[in-house]
Design a protein around this motif. Structure first.
Motif, PDB file in Angstrom:
ATOM      1  N   ILE B 339      96.449  29.805  60.336  1.00 11.98           N
ATOM      2  CA  ILE B 339      97.879  29.944  60.054  1.00 11.98           C
ATOM      3  C   ILE B 339      98.084  30.467  58.638  1.00 11.98           C
ATOM      4  N   ILE B 341      96.022  32.178  56.751  1.00 16.47           N
ATOM      5  CA  ILE B 341      95.608  33.580  56.636  1.00 16.47           C
ATOM      6  C   ILE B 341      96.578  34.471  57.386  1.00 16.47           C
ATOM      7  N   GLY B 342      96.906  34.054  58.591  1.00 14.60           N
ATOM      8  CA  GLY B 342      97.802  34.862  59.423  1.00 14.60           C
ATOM      9  C   GLY B 342      99.163  35.038  58.791  1.00 14.60           C
ATOM     10  N   SER B 343      99.650  33.985  58.101  1.00 17.34           N
ATOM     11  CA  SER B 343     100.986  34.059  57.536  1.00 17.34           C
ATOM     12  C   SER B 343     101.053  35.022  56.360  1.00 17.34           C
ATOM     13  N   GLY B 344      99.883  35.436  55.868  1.00 14.71           N
ATOM     14  CA  GLY B 344      99.872  36.356  54.735  1.00 14.71           C
ATOM     15  C   GLY B 344     100.429  37.730  55.080  1.00 14.71           C
ATOM     16  N   GLY B 345     100.341  38.099  56.357  1.00 16.26           N
ATOM     17  CA  GLY B 345     100.842  39.417  56.758  1.00 16.26           C
ATOM     18  C   GLY B 345     100.048  40.534  56.107  1.00 16.26           C
ATOM     19  N   GLU B 376      96.440  34.206  52.454  1.00 16.27           N
ATOM     20  CA  GLU B 376      97.857  33.905  52.429  1.00 16.27           C
ATOM     21  C   GLU B 376      98.592  34.635  51.316  1.00 16.27           C
TER      22      GLU B 376
END
Lengths: 616, 474
Positions: B339, B341-345, B376
């Motif tokens: 989450i 890492i993914g939320s870093g966009g 992130e």
């Protein structure tokens, strides 16, 4: 020879392959797949403090006095805010747009990450409406807490009130956070540590829509709130209520103590106020009104008002004389309506003459005590008055005067017993003699005592020589002990056998034959031997204050009481019957002569009700 | 024959630069991971970023010292260093301090070190020393045993410390062996064992046995390419299965289908052997043995899995294989990490703006999960850059290793590559959910003195050897 050199290509290939796999996976995770973005903004931690209910307060018979009521604080975490429909929000909460802007700005200044209170004590009804719509307002959440509720409107001074902690306290005591409540006076303050319980915390994961998704880390960080300990006070709530009723339309106070324990049975300060006024959102407003009231209802007269003890102090001077062996039971002094010494004259009322010690208390002769006081100070045993005065002062202090009694109520005043240095300063070391201090012979002059100290002195007399430090708490539920000072006898410096004579005089003052000159016959109760002493405190600002101290029954005393009625004139007139009603109420639970009750209830003494209308 | 060369001008400055970039990026992210509003001074020694500055400075000093030491020291003292480290590992087992369940720390006064971090260097040195010895032939049983001892001795000691992650690192030395010519057959066998291990956990036994039959027949087809023989073999097997199945149903013996197939295979196998001997068909026996071996292996996997792995290790493997879902336990970490890492966009949330890593969602943010902070706050751009730098770094190290004239230096170089490659792959792989959670640090990034110093020493010994590579004339 290195025959496997070509394997390096495969190794390079593997390294690049892994790099590529990572790049692709990261691309999927960070760019292609949007589910993680949603989950992320969502995963916000919310620390919800679990406020424990404050401990309840009971009276000595287990009747509830103070309890709690649920209230809801609307909290805000600025960082989590997103634009919302302010109109609807204002409508639900009945607040203005400006309030929103201002409060959020303040909250941001405090902390962007931590929650601060947005709106205090939202009613249950508003809370119900709000709860349904809260999902529209990310960054806001509701925190439940409790407010104080009172079963009746009495004993406000004694119970004290609860308010928000101030900045200074937050700095000094890590337990408190902005917006927390703390006991500010009375029992609430002294026993705060026990009553407050222990705050807990729940840590939640909260999603984008402001919904709680569950406990963070399976509740590992959660801590349960521990409910505060209940307090059983020493107050007799019926007696307290009765006392407050009697003191309506009067200024003054009543303190009643159980001599055998030092437990305060009632503590009335009039005018009083309804404790409900200092709870909830209207607290600040009401506080200002009460604080500016000319009759000073917030002022706890029982602990903080200093008056001269007046003639009640003759008992103490008499006891000191006996102890110092300058006075005996059969010492007679004659009185010609006044005390004369050279050009000095102190008036007395008309009574039979001469008098012995017991009669002197019964009749409260000023002349007698001028003689006694001078013989104490001019005692040849001591090289000079400076030593004999010190000795006298020691005796007086041993009754608890001139110092903090160290009860469990804050804001006690010390009262005043002058030191020889004081007279040295005024008159020079050789410039003062017994006559200079003569007004203290009859409890006037430089002496200052509080009603609590007077009640304590009465208890010491009732006990024939010792007292327990007065206190208002009987028991803290749980495994807590009261401070040991409340279990310790404090001995006065007077031998117990001398007290019998003084008590004899106090008995006669109340129960003497009609026409015998007894000063406190109004305090007489059939079948109960009340021992009392009237007093009148000189008041430079107007009518004298009416004072009466008493205890009853004579043998095995159960109540010792001090009554002050400001501007009530002679102690026998108002204070004595008031004390009598209190004693009768406590010991018999009924009043034998009801017109006495009406007499006191209807009396309005120098009391301008105009200025105090909210007191009802 | 040797000649003197100015080592300072021969240092591979490109690699040194990459090293510096990694260390600095690492520190920035540690700062971000530990950062809180109240405490912003970067030299605050009570904070991890403050301590890391001390470690980084120490690392620089040590790197310098390494350059001063003569290169002959390394091969000469390789076994000695190895011996000291083994001794230290034993001492840790007895006197060590427990941190996070692993007894891998040695406390000397206020100073705490983790000998397992330094054991990697010693093992790389010892392995290089052994393999570069004149008379060593890698593909002999004697060598296999010695190599296994060199690698597995520290690994097992570390395993005994309950630090599985660090122990697994030693498997990375296979890369050195591969480069130095170990038989592909052995590697393939190892690879096959791992695949089978995973399959045995994921798939039902029946599926595996059917799959194995298919594979064996396909291999058989490729081996002799005679349709008649392959179909005959298949026919015999099917016939056997049908007959035994029929008998089982008819007489209500109650064998499971799996057992039916096993019996059929047994009978068929017997027939195969007779036929093979009579018709001189090659490799049937080997295939059969191979087949029986894998059946036995798959059956023992569950036993090993249940009896030799700790419950948390079983869980980690199960979660990665998708056999178990545990959003608040083992999966929680991986989930939160993904989450974050993914939320870093694409471009990230910006320096110090991370929310996931800031609020302790991600465990061990500054150590094992430091990659989350990169993901992130710096987004895909940041992670791609880091992955690229690491890949380039490893690629560069291969080049350095390959250009060594001494085989000791080359082998040591590959030892360095093995260790770093394993750490990088496992660490990043675990934060993005590709491999099970194995608690090992990301080289040069993760907070921690022992690991930073160990990686620095590991790398700079290679750079030192490399700087002097021209001294050796062949």
């Amino acid at each position: 020879m290195d025959s496997f050199a070509n394997r390096r290509h495969i190794i390079r290939f593997i390294i690049i392959l892994i790099g590529l796999i990572f790049a692709i996976k990261l691309f999927i995770l960070q760019v292609a797949d949007s589910t993680y973005k949603l989950t992320a903004s969502n995963n916000v931690l919310r620390y919800v403090t679990q406020f424990p209910a404050r401990g309840l307060i009971y009276d000595r018979d287990g009747k509830m006095l103070v309890y709690n009521e649920a209230a809801y604080d609307l909290m805000v975490i600025p960082r989590q805010l997103s634009p919302f429909d302010t109109t609807e929000f204002c409508q639900i909460l009945n607040i203005s747009k400006e309030y929103i802007d201002e409060t959020i700005k303040k909250a941001k200044n405090f902390s962007n990450y931590n929650s601060s209170i947005f709106l205090k004590q939202v009613s249950s009804k508003t809370y119900a409406t709000l709860q349904e719509k809260l999902y529209k307002y990310p960054g806001f959440f509701v925190q439940s807490r409790t407010l104080r509720k009172y079963t009746n409107e009495n004993a406000a001074h004694l119970l004290g009130y609860v308010g928000e902690v101030d900045e200074k306290l937050i700095e000094n005591d890590k337990y408190y956070k902005q917006g927390d409540y703390i006991g500010i006076s009375g029992i609430e303050q002294t026993y705060e540590e026990y009553i407050r319980g222990k705050k807990g915390v729940n840590v939640y994961l909260v999603d984008v829509h402001n919904r709680i998704k569950g406990s963070y880390a399976a509740g590992k960080l959660d801590r349960k709130a521990e409910v505060g300990s209940n307090i059983i006070s020493t107050i007799d709530s019926d007696l307290q209520a009765y006392g407050e009723k009697l003191m309506k339309n009067k200024i003054g106070s009543i303190v009643a103590i159980e001599p055998s324990t030092g437990e305060i049975l009632s503590l009335v300060s009039a005018p009083a106020y309804n404790p409900e006024l200092l709870v909830g959102r209207t607290r600040t407003k009401n506080f200002i009104t009460l604080n500016t009231d000319t009759l000073k209802p917030l002022f706890n007269r029982a602990l903080m008002a200093q008056y001269p003890p007046g003639s009640t102090f003759k008992v103490i001077n008499g006891l000191i004389g006996l102890q110092e062996k300058v006075l005996w039971a059969n010492t007679n002094y004659s009185c010609e309506g006044a005390y004369f010494s050279g050009r000095f004259r102190m008036g007395c009322h008309i009574h039979k003459s001469p008098l012995d010690f017991v009669e002197s208390i019964q009749i409260s002769c000023n002349t007698y005590y001028c003689n006694v006081f001078r013989s104490i100070l001019d005692n040849k045993k001591y090289p000079s008055i400076r030593e004999s005065f010190d000795q006298w002062r020691d005796y007086v202090m041993s009754f608890g005067f001139g110092q903090y009694l160290n009860s469990d109520l804050s804001n006690e005043l010390k009262g005043l017993v002058p030191t020889k240095q004081r007279y040295d300063r005024i008159y020079g070391e050789k410039g003062w003699k017994s006559l200079t201090l003569i007004s203290m012979a009859i409890g006037q002059g430089e002496l200052g005592t509080t009603p609590l100290q007077m009640a304590n002195m009465t208890a010491a007399i009732a006990n024939r020589g010792y007292f327990y430090t007065p206190h208002v708490v009987k028991e803290i539920e749980g495994e807590f002990e009261l401070d040991e000072r409340f279990y310790k006898k404090n001995y006065t410096k007077i031998d117990s056998n001398y007290f019998e004579l003084a008590i004899q005089g106090m008995d006669l003052a109340v129960n003497g034959e009609p026409g015998s000159g007894s000063t406190a016959r109004l305090a007489h109760i059939p079948n109960i031997t009340v021992c009392g002493k009237t007093g009148t405190a000189q008041n430079p600002h107007g009518e004298d204050h009416s004072i009466f101290i008493a205890f009853a029954p004579k043998e095995n005393p159960q109540i010792a009481i001090a009554v002050y009625i400001e501007n009530g004139g002679f102690g026998g007139t108002w204070a004595a019957p008031t004390a009598k009603l209190m004693i009768e109420k406590y010991l018999n639970d009924s009043i034998s002569v009801s017109w006495w009750e009406d007499y006191i209830l209807n009396a309005k003494i120098n009391y301008n009700a105009e200025t105090s209308k909210h007191m009802e | 024959m040797q000649r003197r060369v100015n080592i300072w001008s021969n240092i591979d400055w490109l690699t040194v630069t990459i090293y510096l970039v990694l260390v600095i990026l690492g520190w920035i992210n540690i700062y971000a991971a530990v950062f809180n509003e109240d405490n912003q001074s970067i030299f605050d020694l009570s904070q991890r970023y403050g301590k890391q500055i001390v470690w980084i400075s120490t690392a620089f000093v040590i790197a310098f010292i390494i350059f001063v030491i003569d290169i002959n020291f390394y091969p000469f003292f390789a076994y000695f260093v190895y011996g000291i480290v083994i001794f230290a590992l034993v001492v840790v087992l007895i006197f060590g301090t427990k941190v996070h369940g692993a007894t891998s720390w040695l406390e000397i006064g206020n100073f705490r070190i983790q000998p397992s971090e330094f054991a990697k260097i010693a093992t790389a040195l010892a392995l290089a020393r052994y393999l570069s010895s004149h008379n060593v032939q890698i593909n002999t049983l004697k060598s296999y045993i010695r190599i296994a001892v060199i690698i597995l001795l520290p690994a097992s000691l570390i395993l005994l410390q309950n630090d599985t992650g660090s122990a697994l690192v030693y498997f990375a030395f296979i890369l050195v062996l591969y480069r130095e010519g170990i038989s592909e057959g052995i590697l393939l066998l190892g690879f096959f064992v791992i695949v089978l291990f995973i399959l045995a956990l994921v798939l039902a036994k029946l599926t595996i046995i059917l799959l194995s039959i298919a594979i064996v027949f396909i291999i058989f087809w490729f081996l002799n390419r005679r349709f008649k023989i392959v179909s005959l073999g298949l026919g015999i097997l099917i016939l056997n299965i049908s007959v035994i199945y029929g008998l089982n149903e008819l007489f209500k013996i109650g064998f499971s289908f799996y057992l039916v197939i096993l019996i059929a295979i047994g009978i068929s196998g017997f027939i195969y052997i007779i036929l093979a001997i009579r018709h001189k068909i090659k490799k049937v026996v080997i295939l059969l043995l191979f087949f029986i071996g894998s059946i036995l292996f798959t059956n023992s996997v569950d036993f090993v899995f249940d009896n030799f792995l700790e419950p948390h290790q079983q869980k980690r493997i199960n979660v990665v294989l998708g056999l178990e879902s545990d959003p608040y336990g083992v999966e929680y970490n991986v989930n939160q990490s993904k989450i974050a890492i993914g939320s870093g966009g694409i471009y990230g949330k910006g320096f110090l703006k991370g929310t996931q890593t800031k609020f302790d969602f991600v465990p061990e943010q500054s150590t094992d999960f430091i990659f989350c902070t990169i993901g992130e706050e710096w987004g895909f751009a940041g992670t791609l850059f880091v992955v690229f730098v690491f890949t380039f770094f490893l690629y560069r190290l291969v080049k350095i290793a390959e250009r060594q004239r001494s085989s000791f230096s080359r082998m040591y170089g590959y030892g360095v590559i093995s260790v770093l490659f394993f750490h990088i792959t496992i660490n990043i792989g675990m934060t993005i959910g590709l491999v099970p959670v194995i608690g090992i640090p990301l080289p040069f990034f993760s907070y921690g003195g022992s690991s930073l110093l160990a990686f620095t020493i590991l790398l700079f010994i290679l750079l030192r050897l490399d700087a002097s590579r021209l001294e050796l004339l062949k």
